[in-house]
Design an enzyme around this catalytic site. Structure first.
Site, PDB file in Angstrom:
ATOM      1  N   ARG A  91      -0.122  -9.006  13.629  1.00  0.00           N
ATOM      2  CA  ARG A  91      -0.728  -7.998  12.746  1.00  0.00           C
ATOM      3  C   ARG A  91      -1.613  -8.640  11.684  1.00  0.00           C
ATOM      4  O   ARG A  91      -2.677  -8.126  11.360  1.00  0.00           O
ATOM      5  CB  ARG A  91       0.373  -7.162  12.068  1.00  0.00           C
ATOM      6  CG  ARG A  91       1.053  -6.207  13.045  1.00  0.00           C
ATOM      7  CD  ARG A  91       2.354  -5.679  12.489  1.00  0.00           C
ATOM      8  NE  ARG A  91       2.200  -4.805  11.356  1.00  0.00           N
ATOM      9  CZ  ARG A  91       3.150  -4.591  10.438  1.00  0.00           C
ATOM     10  NH1 ARG A  91       4.315  -5.202  10.538  1.00  0.00           N
ATOM     11  NH2 ARG A  91       2.933  -3.783   9.439  1.00  0.00           N
ATOM     12  N   LYS A  93       0.838  -1.212   0.000  1.00  0.00           N
ATOM     13  CA  LYS A  93       0.000   0.000   0.000  1.00  0.00           C
ATOM     14  C   LYS A  93       0.871   1.261   0.000  1.00  0.00           C
ATOM     15  O   LYS A  93       0.580   2.212  -0.709  1.00  0.00           O
ATOM     16  CB  LYS A  93      -0.911   0.049   1.249  1.00  0.00           C
ATOM     17  CG  LYS A  93      -1.873  -1.111   1.358  1.00  0.00           C
ATOM     18  CD  LYS A  93      -2.837  -0.942   2.531  1.00  0.00           C
ATOM     19  CE  LYS A  93      -2.175  -0.962   3.900  1.00  0.00           C
ATOM     20  NZ  LYS A  93      -1.520  -2.234   4.260  1.00  0.00           N
ATOM     21  N   ARG A 150      -9.500   0.962   8.988  1.00  0.00           N
ATOM     22  CA  ARG A 150      -9.134  -0.424   9.283  1.00  0.00           C
ATOM     23  C   ARG A 150     -10.189  -1.109  10.142  1.00  0.00           C
ATOM     24  O   ARG A 150     -10.039  -2.280  10.463  1.00  0.00           O
ATOM     25  CB  ARG A 150      -7.808  -0.449  10.036  1.00  0.00           C
ATOM     26  CG  ARG A 150      -6.583  -0.585   9.119  1.00  0.00           C
ATOM     27  CD  ARG A 150      -5.337  -0.467   9.970  1.00  0.00           C
ATOM     28  NE  ARG A 150      -4.214  -1.168   9.428  1.00  0.00           N
ATOM     29  CZ  ARG A 150      -3.053  -0.601   9.114  1.00  0.00           C
ATOM     30  NH1 ARG A 150      -2.875   0.681   9.244  1.00  0.00           N
ATOM     31  NH2 ARG A 150      -2.047  -1.340   8.677  1.00  0.00           N
ATOM     32  N   ARG A 200      11.465  -1.853  10.844  1.00  0.00           N
ATOM     33  CA  ARG A 200      10.413  -1.506  11.795  1.00  0.00           C
ATOM     34  C   ARG A 200      10.319  -2.564  12.889  1.00  0.00           C
ATOM     35  O   ARG A 200      10.369  -3.754  12.609  1.00  0.00           O
ATOM     36  CB  ARG A 200       9.069  -1.391  11.068  1.00  0.00           C
ATOM     37  CG  ARG A 200       8.882  -0.067  10.373  1.00  0.00           C
ATOM     38  CD  ARG A 200       7.695  -0.047   9.460  1.00  0.00           C
ATOM     39  NE  ARG A 200       6.470  -0.582  10.042  1.00  0.00           N
ATOM     40  CZ  ARG A 200       5.278  -0.503   9.452  1.00  0.00           C
ATOM     41  NH1 ARG A 200       5.156   0.094   8.291  1.00  0.00           N
ATOM     42  NH2 ARG A 200       4.219  -1.025  10.030  1.00  0.00           N
TER      43      ARG A 200
HETATM   44  P1  AMP Z   1       1.129   0.559   8.908  1.00  0.00           P
HETATM   45  O1  AMP Z   1       2.350   1.357   8.662  1.00  0.00           O
HETATM   46  O2  AMP Z   1      -0.037   0.967   8.067  1.00  0.00           O
HETATM   47  O3  AMP Z   1       1.391  -0.929   8.854  1.00  0.00           O
HETATM   48  O4  AMP Z   1       0.681   0.875  10.418  1.00  0.00           O
HETATM   49  C1  AMP Z   1       1.554   0.623  11.502  1.00  0.00           C
HETATM   50  C2  AMP Z   1       0.765   0.527  12.778  1.00  0.00           C
HETATM   51  O5  AMP Z   1       0.104   1.767  13.048  1.00  0.00           O
HETATM   52  C3  AMP Z   1      -0.361  -0.516  12.796  1.00  0.00           C
HETATM   53  O6  AMP Z   1       0.108  -1.824  13.071  1.00  0.00           O
HETATM   54  C4  AMP Z   1      -1.231   0.041  13.910  1.00  0.00           C
HETATM   55  O7  AMP Z   1      -0.677  -0.202  15.194  1.00  0.00           O
HETATM   56  C5  AMP Z   1      -1.157   1.535  13.652  1.00  0.00           C
HETATM   57  N1  AMP Z   1      -2.217   1.940  12.702  1.00  0.00           N
HETATM   58  C6  AMP Z   1      -2.044   2.369  11.430  1.00  0.00           C
HETATM   59  N2  AMP Z   1      -3.220   2.653  10.872  1.00  0.00           N
HETATM   60  C7  AMP Z   1      -4.168   2.389  11.805  1.00  0.00           C
HETATM   61  C8  AMP Z   1      -5.592   2.470  11.817  1.00  0.00           C
HETATM   62  N3  AMP Z   1      -6.294   2.882  10.745  1.00  0.00           N
HETATM   63  N4  AMP Z   1      -6.227   2.115  12.961  1.00  0.00           N
HETATM   64  C9  AMP Z   1      -5.547   1.721  14.053  1.00  0.00           C
HETATM   65  N5  AMP Z   1      -4.212   1.607  14.109  1.00  0.00           N
HETATM   66  C10 AMP Z   1      -3.520   1.939  12.976  1.00  0.00           C
END
Ligand code: AMP
Length: 204
Positions: free
Chosen positions: A170, A13, A88, A159
């Site tokens: 996740r 994404k 999400r 990360r």
């Molecule tokens: P990502 O970089 O999109 O994988 O997001 C990293 C982390 O941020 C996720 O594993 C969640 O802990 C938090 N996060 C990102 N987007 C959301 C969302 N829409 N709702 C809740 N937590 C989020």
């Protein structure tokens, strides 16, 4: 144009969102990037968010929704936006509908699909720039200089939540909390599914 990029962690994404953002000349709003920015700045929001992020859990809806609505309001005079990593949960999707319903709502939801083993492979080698958030991969998209970002020279890091045990968590949270949104947007007639199992160029 208001677009949602949906799909499990590691599906691409972020990479495709950056490309689409350049091509359509609209902003990408990535909740993950916003939370990481706040964490790096040690803001109250960032400190709160990291307690969830590090465990592979979702940040509570009211916190996430508030942050995204603020970012969307900043794009008011632009041609639109791309949401990467939001919504999400069903509660987030409903809040988004309420926020932008008056201006036509979401135009398109792109659901990116890849096999589970490929997701794990992508996440385990993923590297991210500490300064500009650009993405690299230790096998498939190496930086020219080891550990340094090609774009800004920033330091690349893995990360915390790309460690195998957190990745498992996740993916589980994604299936339970986010997959129901596929049906939600399908019923609204907004969903397009794409096979994201290829190089970034092929997927684009
Ligand atoms: P990502 O970089 O999109 O994988 O997001 C990293 C982390 O941020 C996720 O594993 C969640 O802990 C938090 N996060 C990102 N987007 C959301 C969302 N829409 N709702 C809740 N937590 C989020």
């Amino acid at each position: 144009m208001k677009i949602i990029l949906m799909g499990p962690p590691g599906v691409g994404k972020g990479t495709q969102g950056d490309r689409l953002s350049k091509r359509l000349e609209i902003n990408k709003i990535s909740t993950g990037d916003l939370f990481r920015y706040h964490r790096n700045q040690s803001t109250e929001l960032g400190i709160l968010a990291s307690t969830y992020m590090d465990k592979g859990e979702y940040v509570p809806d009211h916190v996430t929704i508030g942050m995204v609505i603020e970012s969307i309001e900043l794009t008011e005079n632009s041609k639109g936006f791309i949401l990467d990593g939001f919504p999400r949960t069903i509660a987030q999707a409903t809040a988004l509908d309420n926020e932008i319903g008056d201006t036509g709502g979401i135009d398109l939801v792109i659901h990116m699909v890849v096999e589970r083993e490929e997701l794990i492979k992508r996440l385990s080698g993923r590297q991210i720039c500490q300064s500009c958030q650009a993405l690299f991969h230790s096998d498939s998209a190496r930086s020219k200089i080891y550990g340094k970002c090609d774009l800004c020279g920033g330091v690349l890091y893995q990360r915390e939540d790309d460690r195998p045990e957190v990745v498992e968590k996740r993916l589980g949270v994604y299936s339970k909390e986010t997959e129901p949104l596929v049906e939600y947007y399908k019923i609204l007639g907004k969903l397009t599914e794409i096979n994201a199992d290829g190089t970034p160029d092929a997927v684009e």
